[in-house]
Design a protein around this motif. Structure first.
Motif, PDB file in Angstrom:
ATOM      1  N   UNK A 104       0.798  -1.230   0.000  1.00  0.00           N
ATOM      2  CA  UNK A 104       0.000   0.000   0.000  1.00  0.00           C
ATOM      3  C   UNK A 104       0.829   1.277   0.000  1.00  0.00           C
ATOM      4  N   UNK A 105       2.044   1.216   0.543  1.00  0.00           N
ATOM      5  CA  UNK A 105       2.826   2.450   0.662  1.00  0.00           C
ATOM      6  C   UNK A 105       3.111   3.098  -0.695  1.00  0.00           C
ATOM      7  N   UNK A 106       3.490   2.348  -1.729  1.00  0.00           N
ATOM      8  CA  UNK A 106       3.738   3.011  -3.024  1.00  0.00           C
ATOM      9  C   UNK A 106       2.485   3.648  -3.619  1.00  0.00           C
ATOM     10  N   UNK A 113       2.783  11.826   4.279  1.00  0.00           N
ATOM     11  CA  UNK A 113       2.304  10.615   4.946  1.00  0.00           C
ATOM     12  C   UNK A 113       3.224   9.448   4.614  1.00  0.00           C
ATOM     13  N   UNK A 114       3.617   9.320   3.331  1.00  0.00           N
ATOM     14  CA  UNK A 114       4.526   8.240   2.934  1.00  0.00           C
ATOM     15  C   UNK A 114       5.815   8.287   3.746  1.00  0.00           C
ATOM     16  N   UNK A 115       6.342   9.493   3.930  1.00  0.00           N
ATOM     17  CA  UNK A 115       7.612   9.640   4.647  1.00  0.00           C
ATOM     18  C   UNK A 115       7.466   9.232   6.111  1.00  0.00           C
ATOM     19  N   UNK A 116       6.382   9.675   6.768  1.00  0.00           N
ATOM     20  CA  UNK A 116       6.155   9.328   8.180  1.00  0.00           C
ATOM     21  C   UNK A 116       6.025   7.815   8.336  1.00  0.00           C
ATOM     22  N   UNK A 228      -2.364   3.283   6.321  1.00  0.00           N
ATOM     23  CA  UNK A 228      -2.363   2.982   4.887  1.00  0.00           C
ATOM     24  C   UNK A 228      -3.661   2.331   4.438  1.00  0.00           C
ATOM     25  N   UNK A 229      -4.198   1.408   5.243  1.00  0.00           N
ATOM     26  CA  UNK A 229      -5.443   0.731   4.854  1.00  0.00           C
ATOM     27  C   UNK A 229      -6.618   1.698   4.872  1.00  0.00           C
ATOM     28  N   UNK A 246     -12.099   7.900  10.755  1.00  0.00           N
ATOM     29  CA  UNK A 246     -11.003   7.245  11.470  1.00  0.00           C
ATOM     30  C   UNK A 246      -9.628   7.739  11.040  1.00  0.00           C
ATOM     31  N   UNK A 247      -9.532   8.471   9.930  1.00  0.00           N
ATOM     32  CA  UNK A 247      -8.213   8.806   9.395  1.00  0.00           C
ATOM     33  C   UNK A 247      -7.347   9.568  10.391  1.00  0.00           C
TER      34      UNK A 247
END
Length: 877
Positions: A104-106, A113-116, A228-229, A246-247
């Motif tokens: 999911x990260x890519x 958010x990706x970096x964290x 990510x989900x 929930x985010x």
């Protein structure tokens, strides 16, 4: 599989409420069938009463502990559970977290958010790798979260678990990791907030060393998967309200889980569980300084450096250090890892992060450093192997590699990229030192031993159990200043309950008066000295004409006891009338007239026969409310008249002049005037208990009876008059006092002693010269208005009682029935303590905040209190 797992937990943990399959006419209502959607299953399960914790902004340590206990009970119940479906693959199974993240990260479009997620997940996977192949595996619920545990109606600890939808076989430690993750998004939560849950789980399912190593990496990975989900689900279905809401909380879980480096929070967790602690990492090189004569300053709470409020002066440490250098020291230091109160220039709002991670140093002569360089911030950097020593406070014109003289230097140490914050909490300090090392070691200083504190345990061993203390886990308070109290960890609390310290904690005038007199003379009050006479004159002058005779004692209990004895002696009668729900003291006579069931559940039925009671004149929740409160006085008069008609005319009537024990409730207008007139009509005396409300606290009036427009015959006072020193007084007329001779003589060894009299005089000086009665009126008026505004916002507030700086906030579950919110009030006080405010409940139902701070309290401080109370009522307690 879900049905079987739930049934097994219900059987093996009967104290845990579990929804069972409903039995119908044909057996269990659970079956499969074919539909247009394919092969599907449905079942009917019991409804479990209660509410989840998801909507709670704040989770108390007790609730968090309850969540951990439920997680442990479920894990223990399913320890040997097997089922053909338990090997199914779920994205929530933490064994597969790496695969979920890699998938999911890519796809995550937000670079921040990706970096964290990337940084947190990489650290977690690296920490997990050495132990992941040895972690025990078993079946589990793996979703015992705030959304899946329930509080039964009226209860404060969760006792039910629902939703077995994630049952599978996975790492056993994943059960508590998932529970911990769900704690972290709540108001004020930090990784340390999860310790009660981990301890509760460990008591049931002892965590192995490998599992402790894996715990926080799994909490982080759970947070990464949630983030990510959830974001992927919203991208697929932007109308999915559940996922969208929930985010934010899922991102908070990840940020909090990763907010303390894994080695540090793991070490702190081991310590919280009582596991053995590792030695602090040693400095690998030679000391960077050759010390010479060394002086270490004490900046802790109890240090004399902090006397007289000097801890609020940023220059205090520098002045002390320079004085030591002038006296011949070559280096002066303040150690790391010891709570540092000195220099706390902005004490409120309070913070628990009070333990510094740096050593402070002042040098008598310049020092040259090897292997050093300047960084972009101007700090000197010394590097050895994987360690870095950072020295701040070096001016820009100092030569590279040189440390200046007579300048405060801050020396911090980091290891393997772990950079401690400038200050941390007591719970994390030893863990940080264990992992990152002591910067003092790099200077050649001896490393301070880890601090231990067994004072509370020893108190429980040597004091009677009934001699209680505030709070179940109280901070150890060792210093006071004005409206502040400071614990041994250097945390500053706002004292909103301490009317004993009327003119503020450690007031210099009071301290000096007591100290000066102690140097001169302190002896028993039968000796002839000036102080007792001057003070008695001064005290009597605060009262209406006719109050010309003073008795000195040591406490409010003694003062009310003596007042009752005076009335009995003056009238030759044994009977006394008292108001119900009042508290007057713990001596025999003062306890006899105390009828508060909060202090003694059997108060009414255990009164001696010479005590006769009248209704508590409480216009808010008493028998007569609002305008009907005018009925209290005639009914009390009727009781007095009936006693006299029966041949037992009372010697006196004792009452607080302002209903303090109920939380500062004003008596109905004219009440005391009517009751005093009735008692006097039958030859009795009126006793005013001013122990809590007198001495300017009400703002508009110096004495509580002035608010009633009535004058008593005897006044009992204590608490405020000593400013924290044990001092009480009874003031009356000469003819009343003289009759006491019929019952012998009066003598109190230290009542009115030279020191007590000097302190009492100083307290009066401060109240008058610093305008503290006016401060009570102005600041108290502002405080009451703000509290009343809170009442418009929060339904739990029934009303706000009181005047000046004697106020009470009464909490009710229903404003019509006035059902007392007793449990909620206790929880509110506990939560306020976490936020740095000292507060306690009062009243027969313990549902009123008793707000009676030192009279020096400022407008800014009471705003801190109201803001904290608003936060508690808004986010939960």
């Amino acid at each position: 599989m879900q049905d079987a797992a739930a049934a097994l937990v219900a059987e093996r943990s009967p104290h845990v409420r579990i929804p069972r399959i409903v039995e119908g006419p044909r057996g269990a209502m659970s079956t499969w069938w074919e539909s247009s959607q394919g092969h599907i299953h449905a079942r009917v399960i019991e409804n479990i009463a209660g509410r989840t914790l998801m909507g709670s902004g704040y989770l108390s340590p007790t609730v968090v502990e309850g969540m951990g206990a439920l997680s442990g009970a479920v894990s223990l119940s399913l320890a040997d559970f097997t089922h053909p479906a338990s090997g199914r693959v779920l994205q929530w199974d933490l064994r597969h977290a790496g695969r979920v993240i890699d998938t999911l990260l890519p796809l995550e479009p937000d670079a921040e958010v990706r970096d964290v997620v990337q940084r947190a997940a990489d650290a977690a996977r690296a920490a997990l790798a050495p132990v992941q192949d040895t972690l025990p595996v078993q079946a589990g619920h793996f979703d015992v979260t705030d959304d899946n545990v329930l509080l039964a109606p009226g209860e404060t600890v969760p006792d039910a678990v629902i939703d077995f939808g994630d049952v599978c076989a996975s790492w056993r430690v994943g059960e508590i990791a998932v529970t911990v993750s769900s704690v972290l998004h709540h108001d004020g939560a930090t990784p340390e907030s999860a310790f009660p849950a981990i301890r509760a789980f460990d008591r049931l399912r002892e965590l192995s060393d490998d599992e402790l190593t894996a715990l926080w990496p799994l909490v982080i990975l759970r947070g990464a998967v949630l983030v990510l989900s959830g974001r992927a689900q919203v991208r697929l279905d932007d109308e999915n309200a559940y996922a969208t809401v929930a985010l934010d909380r899922e991102f908070r879980i990840l940020v909090q889980a990763a907010s303390v480096p894994i080695p540090v929070i793991t070490a702190a967790t081991r310590a919280a569980l009582g596991r053995s602690r590792a030695e602090a990492t040693a400095w690998t090189g030679a000391p960077v300084l050759s010390l010479g004569r060394h002086v270490e300053l004490d900046a802790s709470t109890e240090s004399p450096l902090n006397d007289g409020g000097a801890w609020l002066d940023a220059a205090t440490l520098d002045d002390a250090a320079l004085a030591a250098l002038d006296a011949g020291a070559e280096i002066v230091t303040v150690p790391a890892w010891r709570a540092r109160l000195t220099g706390t220039t902005d004490p409120l709002p309070s913070t628990a992060e009070t333990v510094p991670t740096d050593v402070l140093a002042w040098l008598a002569r310049p020092a040259t450093l090897d292997r050093s360089e300047r960084d972009e911030h101007g700090s000197q950097i010394v590097t050895t192997d994987a360690e870095i020593l950072t020295i701040d406070g070096v001016s820009g014109d100092t030569a590279p590699g040189t440390l200046p003289t007579r300048t405060r230097l801050s020396v911090r140490r980091s290891l393997d990229g772990l950079v401690p914050p400038s200050r941390t909490t007591r719970a994390l300090a030893d863990a940080w030192r264990e992992v990152a090392g002591d910067p003092g070691a790099a200077l050649g200083l001896p490393s301070p031993a880890p601090e231990t504190d067994d004072v509370l345990e020893r108190r429980h061993e040597v004091l009677a159990e009934v001699q209680e203390h505030y709070y179940a886990a109280p901070p150890r308070i060792e210093r006071g200043w004005r409206e502040h109290l400071i614990d041994v960890n250097g945390r500053v609390y706002l004292d909103m309950v301490n009317n004993v310290a009327s003119v503020g904690h450690a007031h210099p005038r009071v301290v000096e008066a007591g100290s000066h007199q102690m140097r001169l003379l302190n002896t028993n009050s039968r000796f002839h000295y000036r102080a007792i006479t001057d003070y008695a004159d001064r005290l009597a002058a605060t009262l209406p004409d006719g109050f010309d005779t003073v008795f000195f004692v040591n406490s409010g209990s003694e003062a009310t006891d003596l007042s009752i004895r005076l009335a009995m002696a003056a009238t030759g009668r044994p009977d006394v009338v008292a108001m119900r729900e009042a508290y007057h003291g713990w001596t025999y006579a003062s306890d006899a007239v105390s009828t508060s069931i909060a202090d003694n559940p059997f108060a009414l039925e255990t009164r001696p026969d010479w005590v006769h009671t009248v209704d508590a004149a409480n216009s808010y929740r008493g028998k007569h409310r609002g305008a009907d409160a005018e009925k209290y006085a005639p009914e009390a008069v009727a009781v007095i008249d009936e006693l006299a008609a029966s041949g037992r005319p009372p010697a006196g009537m004792i009452a607080e002049t302002y209903f303090g024990n109920a939380g500062g409730v004003a008596l109905p207008d004219g009440y005391l005037a009517e009751v005093y007139a009735a008692i006097r009509r039958h030859g009795g005396l009126a006793i005013a208990d001013e122990v809590q409300v007198g001495y300017g606290r009400l703002g508009e009036w110096f004495w509580g009876f002035q608010q009633q427009g009535a004058v008593p015959d005897i006044v009992a006072v204590a608490k405020s008059i000593g400013g924290g020193h044990p001092l009480g007084a009874v003031i009356t007329r000469r003819e009343v006092a003289d009759r006491y001779r019929t019952q012998g003589y009066f003598f109190s060894s230290t009542g009115g002693s030279p020191v007590s009299s000097a302190i009492g005089m100083a307290v009066l000086d401060v109240i008058e010269q610093e305008g503290l009665q006016e401060n009570a009126r102005v600041v108290g008026g502002h405080l009451k208005r703000r509290l009343e505004e809170l009442g418009e916002k929060h339904d739990l507030i029934g009303t706000v009682h009181g005047s000046g700086l004697y106020l009470g906030v009464e909490f009710v579950r229903d404003r019509e029935t006035l059902e007392p919110a007793t449990a909620e009030t206790a929880a509110i006080c506990d939560r306020l303590l976490e936020l740095g405010v000292i507060m306690q409940p009062t009243g027969d139902f313990q549902n009123v905040l008793k707000i009676k701070p030192p009279l020096v309290v400022t407008r800014a401080s009471v705003d801190v209190f109201v803001d904290a109370l608003d936060r508690v009522l808004t986010t939960g307690h």
